[in-house]
Every structure is written in structure tokens, then in C-alpha cells.
Design a protein around this motif. Structure first.
Motif, PDB file in Angstrom:
ATOM      1  N   PHE A 114       0.808  -1.215   0.000  1.00  0.00           N
ATOM      2  CA  PHE A 114       0.000   0.000   0.000  1.00  0.00           C
ATOM      3  C   PHE A 114       0.847   1.272   0.000  1.00  0.00           C
ATOM      4  O   PHE A 114       0.574   2.211  -0.755  1.00  0.00           O
ATOM      5  CB  PHE A 114      -0.936  -0.005   1.214  1.00  0.00           C
ATOM      6  CG  PHE A 114      -1.769   1.230   1.338  1.00  0.00           C
ATOM      7  CD1 PHE A 114      -2.936   1.377   0.601  1.00  0.00           C
ATOM      8  CD2 PHE A 114      -1.382   2.279   2.172  1.00  0.00           C
ATOM      9  CE1 PHE A 114      -3.707   2.526   0.702  1.00  0.00           C
ATOM     10  CE2 PHE A 114      -2.141   3.433   2.271  1.00  0.00           C
ATOM     11  CZ  PHE A 114      -3.309   3.545   1.541  1.00  0.00           C
ATOM     12  N   VAL A 115       1.874   1.325   0.843  1.00  0.00           N
ATOM     13  CA  VAL A 115       2.692   2.542   0.962  1.00  0.00           C
ATOM     14  C   VAL A 115       3.362   2.869  -0.376  1.00  0.00           C
ATOM     15  O   VAL A 115       3.350   4.023  -0.826  1.00  0.00           O
ATOM     16  CB  VAL A 115       3.750   2.374   2.072  1.00  0.00           C
ATOM     17  CG1 VAL A 115       4.696   3.577   2.078  1.00  0.00           C
ATOM     18  CG2 VAL A 115       3.071   2.228   3.422  1.00  0.00           C
ATOM     19  N   PHE A 116       3.924   1.850  -1.013  1.00  0.00           N
ATOM     20  CA  PHE A 116       4.579   2.079  -2.299  1.00  0.00           C
ATOM     21  C   PHE A 116       3.570   2.524  -3.355  1.00  0.00           C
ATOM     22  O   PHE A 116       3.854   3.398  -4.182  1.00  0.00           O
ATOM     23  CB  PHE A 116       5.313   0.821  -2.757  1.00  0.00           C
ATOM     24  CG  PHE A 116       6.476   0.454  -1.889  1.00  0.00           C
ATOM     25  CD1 PHE A 116       7.610   1.259  -1.837  1.00  0.00           C
ATOM     26  CD2 PHE A 116       6.441  -0.678  -1.095  1.00  0.00           C
ATOM     27  CE1 PHE A 116       8.686   0.931  -1.038  1.00  0.00           C
ATOM     28  CE2 PHE A 116       7.502  -1.011  -0.283  1.00  0.00           C
ATOM     29  CZ  PHE A 116       8.627  -0.212  -0.248  1.00  0.00           C
ATOM     30  N   GLY A 117       2.387   1.919  -3.336  1.00  0.00           N
ATOM     31  CA  GLY A 117       1.353   2.297  -4.293  1.00  0.00           C
ATOM     32  C   GLY A 117       0.922   3.747  -4.125  1.00  0.00           C
ATOM     33  O   GLY A 117       0.718   4.471  -5.110  1.00  0.00           O
ATOM     34  N   ALA A 118       0.803   4.196  -2.868  1.00  0.00           N
ATOM     35  CA  ALA A 118       0.408   5.577  -2.612  1.00  0.00           C
ATOM     36  C   ALA A 118       1.470   6.553  -3.121  1.00  0.00           C
ATOM     37  O   ALA A 118       1.149   7.601  -3.686  1.00  0.00           O
ATOM     38  CB  ALA A 118       0.173   5.779  -1.113  1.00  0.00           C
ATOM     39  N   VAL A 119       2.740   6.206  -2.916  1.00  0.00           N
ATOM     40  CA  VAL A 119       3.827   7.076  -3.376  1.00  0.00           C
ATOM     41  C   VAL A 119       3.869   7.124  -4.901  1.00  0.00           C
ATOM     42  O   VAL A 119       4.014   8.193  -5.509  1.00  0.00           O
ATOM     43  CB  VAL A 119       5.180   6.595  -2.819  1.00  0.00           C
ATOM     44  CG1 VAL A 119       6.334   7.372  -3.457  1.00  0.00           C
ATOM     45  CG2 VAL A 119       5.206   6.741  -1.307  1.00  0.00           C
ATOM     46  N   ILE A 120       3.727   5.979  -5.538  1.00  0.00           N
ATOM     47  CA  ILE A 120       3.742   5.923  -7.007  1.00  0.00           C
ATOM     48  C   ILE A 120       2.618   6.774  -7.591  1.00  0.00           C
ATOM     49  O   ILE A 120       2.794   7.471  -8.591  1.00  0.00           O
ATOM     50  CB  ILE A 120       3.624   4.458  -7.478  1.00  0.00           C
ATOM     51  CG1 ILE A 120       4.907   3.704  -7.132  1.00  0.00           C
ATOM     52  CG2 ILE A 120       3.353   4.379  -8.977  1.00  0.00           C
ATOM     53  CD1 ILE A 120       4.788   2.205  -7.281  1.00  0.00           C
ATOM     54  N   ASP A 121       1.454   6.734  -6.944  1.00  0.00           N
ATOM     55  CA  ASP A 121       0.308   7.492  -7.437  1.00  0.00           C
ATOM     56  C   ASP A 121       0.547   8.996  -7.360  1.00  0.00           C
ATOM     57  O   ASP A 121      -0.054   9.772  -8.111  1.00  0.00           O
ATOM     58  CB  ASP A 121      -0.931   7.109  -6.624  1.00  0.00           C
ATOM     59  CG  ASP A 121      -2.219   7.500  -7.316  1.00  0.00           C
ATOM     60  OD1 ASP A 121      -2.187   7.759  -8.533  1.00  0.00           O
ATOM     61  OD2 ASP A 121      -3.269   7.551  -6.644  1.00  0.00           O
ATOM     62  N   LEU A 122       1.426   9.432  -6.448  1.00  0.00           N
ATOM     63  CA  LEU A 122       1.725  10.856  -6.298  1.00  0.00           C
ATOM     64  C   LEU A 122       2.594  11.397  -7.427  1.00  0.00           C
ATOM     65  O   LEU A 122       2.583  12.602  -7.711  1.00  0.00           O
ATOM     66  CB  LEU A 122       2.473  11.098  -4.981  1.00  0.00           C
ATOM     67  CG  LEU A 122       1.681  11.176  -3.689  1.00  0.00           C
ATOM     68  CD1 LEU A 122       2.635  11.387  -2.535  1.00  0.00           C
ATOM     69  CD2 LEU A 122       0.671  12.306  -3.748  1.00  0.00           C
ATOM     70  N   LEU A 123       3.377  10.531  -8.052  1.00  0.00           N
ATOM     71  CA  LEU A 123       4.398  10.995  -8.982  1.00  0.00           C
ATOM     72  C   LEU A 123       3.811  11.706 -10.189  1.00  0.00           C
ATOM     73  O   LEU A 123       4.364  12.700 -10.672  1.00  0.00           O
ATOM     74  CB  LEU A 123       5.258   9.804  -9.439  1.00  0.00           C
ATOM     75  CG  LEU A 123       6.054   9.094  -8.335  1.00  0.00           C
ATOM     76  CD1 LEU A 123       6.828   7.927  -8.918  1.00  0.00           C
ATOM     77  CD2 LEU A 123       6.985  10.072  -7.632  1.00  0.00           C
TER      78      LEU A 123
END
Length: 402
Positions: free
Chosen positions: A116-125
Motif C-alpha cells: 500500500f505505501v509504495f502504491g500511494a507514493v507511485i500514485d503521487l508521482l
């Protein structure tokens, strides 16, 4: 072997160059395909296989992907195109555009598979990258319009991250905040329709009417338009923060009436050109959403809250984004195949939005209306997607840059 591969490599490069030649093209094509596929996936999850998706309940995933996935892609295509026009030639290279586009794809797909954490960061890019590109383009001479997204995309990035975090939780407060953030994303899209549409719709209407309209042309941008935007902002803020409060009944209702008068000043009733008339119809959906939001907030709750939300999302945002994308990507050949297909897409998206908004009013038929509305709405974007990619396969049916 290399000699045999050379034609295929050359063909791939030609198609790639075409795909990334204009900022709007990859994002409009990607957004259309995403809209055509994400809604059927959600319907399947809702009807057959309720489950968590990307760490969120299926309903919250659906809201997140339409508000923070589909909408920013359309906004990026539109605003980057405006910014690139005013910037120096070559300021936005095909490679830069491709990188930003693939960040958007990563934000849609990778959160399905990574923690989840990685997915949230990727979505921000993606939204941060768009803001960065717009900032770079805004420094060039004559690139005033590129400043539109400098606030919008960081705001969407923050709201997207917060929505994921609160949708991940399972408390009552988490649900309320996630719903508020979904409304915030929809309100940003609705406000953009009011701001950009307020200049684009009358301008295109004036061109469509031509000299035959005489003096009956759309009113120019005046103080009344600023009043309409202020009322729209007030009504949307009230709806986002307190959708059931009597103050929302007043502010959203006033915004609906003022913006209805604004729409009347644009003389859409004189048009017989469906693609241009579709822009007026999209703005009418915005007004309907405000009316529904007001009635839903009234003491008697005349309208289901779900109807107001989808009048603004599937209705206003869905129909207006399709209409704007069509005007930018498809040349106006009234008798051409592209024109006929676009007209079909316009009819389908409005029919789908109507059925989706009507569904909560008829509870006995809620599921059939939900499925029918979602199917028609998605079919509209699938049809429009097919029109846009025709040049990749040798078709020349009136698509700009084909």
C-alpha cells in the motif's frame, strides 16, 4: 535478422512519434481507454466479487480511480497542450511527455500489485510531474495559460494521497473523510468546467454560429461571469464540506440559478451542431448537479445524495471532458466517419449519465439502471478511443494530426 527487424522498428518509431507528437494525444487516448475499462471492472466488483482493491474497499477504489485517475489525465492533456502552444518550440519533448504519461499508467496499475505505501507514493508521482512540467513551460515567453495547473495538480496530489490513506482505514471518521476528499476532487473538476468552459463554450459557439447569427451571439466575458464563478465556488465548497447542511441548500441553489442564467447568455438554443451543443449540455449537467446538491441538502432531502454526486461526476465531468476532448482531437468534418462516431459517443455518454443519476430514485430497478448506465457511459469512451487510435492502424478519418 537485424535487416528483417528494421521495417518493424521503423514502423514502431513512426507510431510512437505520432502518439507523443501532441500533449493531448496520449492522455486523451489513455483516459478514454481507462474510462471504458475501469467502470465495467467496478460493476463486476459490485455485482459479483466484492473485494478490496489496492488496499481500499472496492467502492473507494472506484471513486479514487475516476476522480484521481481519469480526471487528472484529461486535465493534463488539456493544460499541457495549452502550455506547449505558448512555449518555445520543442520545450516539451516527446521523451518528457512519454515519461509523464508512463507515470500516470504506473499510478493506475502498480498500486494493484505493490504494498500500500509504495502504491500511494507511485500514485503521487504523476500529478507532481505534471505540475513540474507546467512550471517549466510557464517560464517561457507567452506561456501564461500554463499556470492553470500549478495549483490544481499539487492540490490533487495531496487529496489523492489523503484519500488513499483514509480509504485504507475502517473507522467511521475514515469513511467520512474519504467521502469528503472524493467530493473535493469532483469539485475541482466542476470548478474547472466553470472557469475554462466559461471562455471555451461561448468562443466555440460563436464560431459555430458564424455570420448567420447576426447580433444573436454569445455574450462576451463580463462581470456577470465572475459572479457566476464566485457563486459556483461557494456552492461547491459548501457541498464538499457539509453536503447535508441547510446552507448548502441555499448556496448550491443560488449557484445553480446564476449559472443557468450564464448558460442562457451563450445562446446554445441557436445551435444545430451537436459537438458544440454537447459543450452546452455538459455545462447543463453542472447546473443539474448543483440543483440536486441543493435539493439533497434541503430539510426534506428531496433528492438522494448519490444522484447529486453522479450528476456532477458521470454527468458534468464525464460529458464535458468527452466533448472537449472530441473538439481537440477530431477535425470538424460534418459528413465524415469521425464526426458520426463522435456523435454516437456523445449520445451514449449522456444516456449513460442519465441512467446512473436516475438509478437511486428507482430502488426496485437500481441494479439494472446502474449496469445499463455504466455500460452506455463506458461504451461512449470505448467508441471515442477507437476514433483516436485509428491513425495508428492506417485509418484517416478526420483525427487531428493523422
Amino acid at each position: 535478422m537485424p535487416a528483417l527487424l528494421a521495417p518493424a522498428v521503423a514502423d514502431f518509431r513512426r507510431r510512437s512519434d505520432w502518439f507523443f507528437a501532441s500533449p493531448f494525444r496520449p492522455f486523451f487516448i489513455g483516459a478514454s481507454l481507462f474510462a471504458a475499462s475501469a467502470v465495467p471492472v467496478w460493476l463486476w466488483l459490485y455485482l459479483v466479487h466484492p473485494a478490496e482493491v489496492a488496499g481500499m474497499p472496492a467502492l473507494e477504489w472506484h471513486a479514487h480511480e475516476m476522480v484521481f485517475g481519469y480526471l487528472p489525465a484529461v486535465m493534463a492533456g488539456y493544460l499541457l497542450s495549452l502550455a506547449a502552444k505558448g512555449a518555445r518550440k520543442g520545450a516539451l519533448s516527446g521523451r518528457s511527455l512519454a515519461l509523464v504519461f508512463f507515470l500516470w499508467i504506473a499510478g493506475r496499475l502498480l498500486p494493484l500489485f505493490v504494498p500500500f505505501v509504495f502504491g500511494a507514493v507511485i500514485d503521487l508521482l504523476f500529478p507532481l510531474a505534471v505540475a513540474g512540467v507546467l512550471l517549466g513551460l510557464s517560464r517561457g515567453p507567452g506561456a501564461k495559460q500554463s499556470k492553470h495547473g500549478l495549483v490544481l495538480f499539487p492540490l490533487l496530489a495531496a487529496a489523492s494521497l489523503a484519500h488513499r490513506v483514509f480509504a485504507f482505514g475502517d473507522g467511521a471518521l475514515d469513511y467520512e473523510v474519504a467521502a469528503l476528499l472524493s467530493r473535493l476532487g469532483i469539485a475541482v473538476g466542476a470548478l474547472l468546467i466553470g472557469a475554462v468552459g466559461g471562455r471555451l463554450v461561448p468562443e466555440l459557439t460563436r464560431l459555430a454560429l458564424g455570420e448567420e447569427a447576426g447580433e444573436r451571439v454569445p455574450e462576451p466575458y463580463r462581470r456577470f461571469d465572475l459572479i457566476a464563478l464566485l457563486s459556483l465556488s461557494a456552492g461547491l465548497v459548501a457541498w464538499v464540506l457539509m453536503p447535508s447542511h441547510p446552507l448548502t441548500f441555499v448556496l448550491a441553489g443560488m449557484a445553480a440559478l446564476i449559472n443557468l442564467a450564464r448558460l442562457g447568455r451563450w445562446r446554445g438554443f441557436l445551435l444545430n451542431d451537436l459537438p458544440t451543443l454537447a459543450l452546452h449540455a455538459g455545462y447543463l449537467w453542472l447546473i443539474a448537479g448543483l440543483f440536486f446538491a441543493a435539493l439533497a441538502a434541503s430539510p426534506a432531502s428531496f433528492v438522494p445524495a448519490d444522484a447529486a454526486l453522479h450528476a456532477l461526476s458521470a454527468g458534468a465531468i464525464g460529458t464535458m471532458t468527452l466533448a472537449v476532448m472530441a473538439r481537440l482531437t477530431v477535425s470538424r468534418e460534418q459528413g465524415g466517419l469521425a464526426g458520426k462516431v463522435v456523435r454516437l459517443a456523445i449520445v451514449l455518454v449522456h444516456a449513460g449519465a442519465i441512467l446512473r443519476v436516475v438509478a437511486p430514485f428507482v430502488l426496485d430497478l437500481y441494479r439494472p439502471l446502474l449496469v445499463s448506465g455504466g455500460t452506455l457511459w463506458s461504451a461512449a469512451f470505448l467508441v471515442f478511443f477507437a476514433v483516436q487510435i485509428a491513425p495508428l492502424f492506417g485509418g484517416r478519418i478526420g483525427v487531428r494530426g493523422a
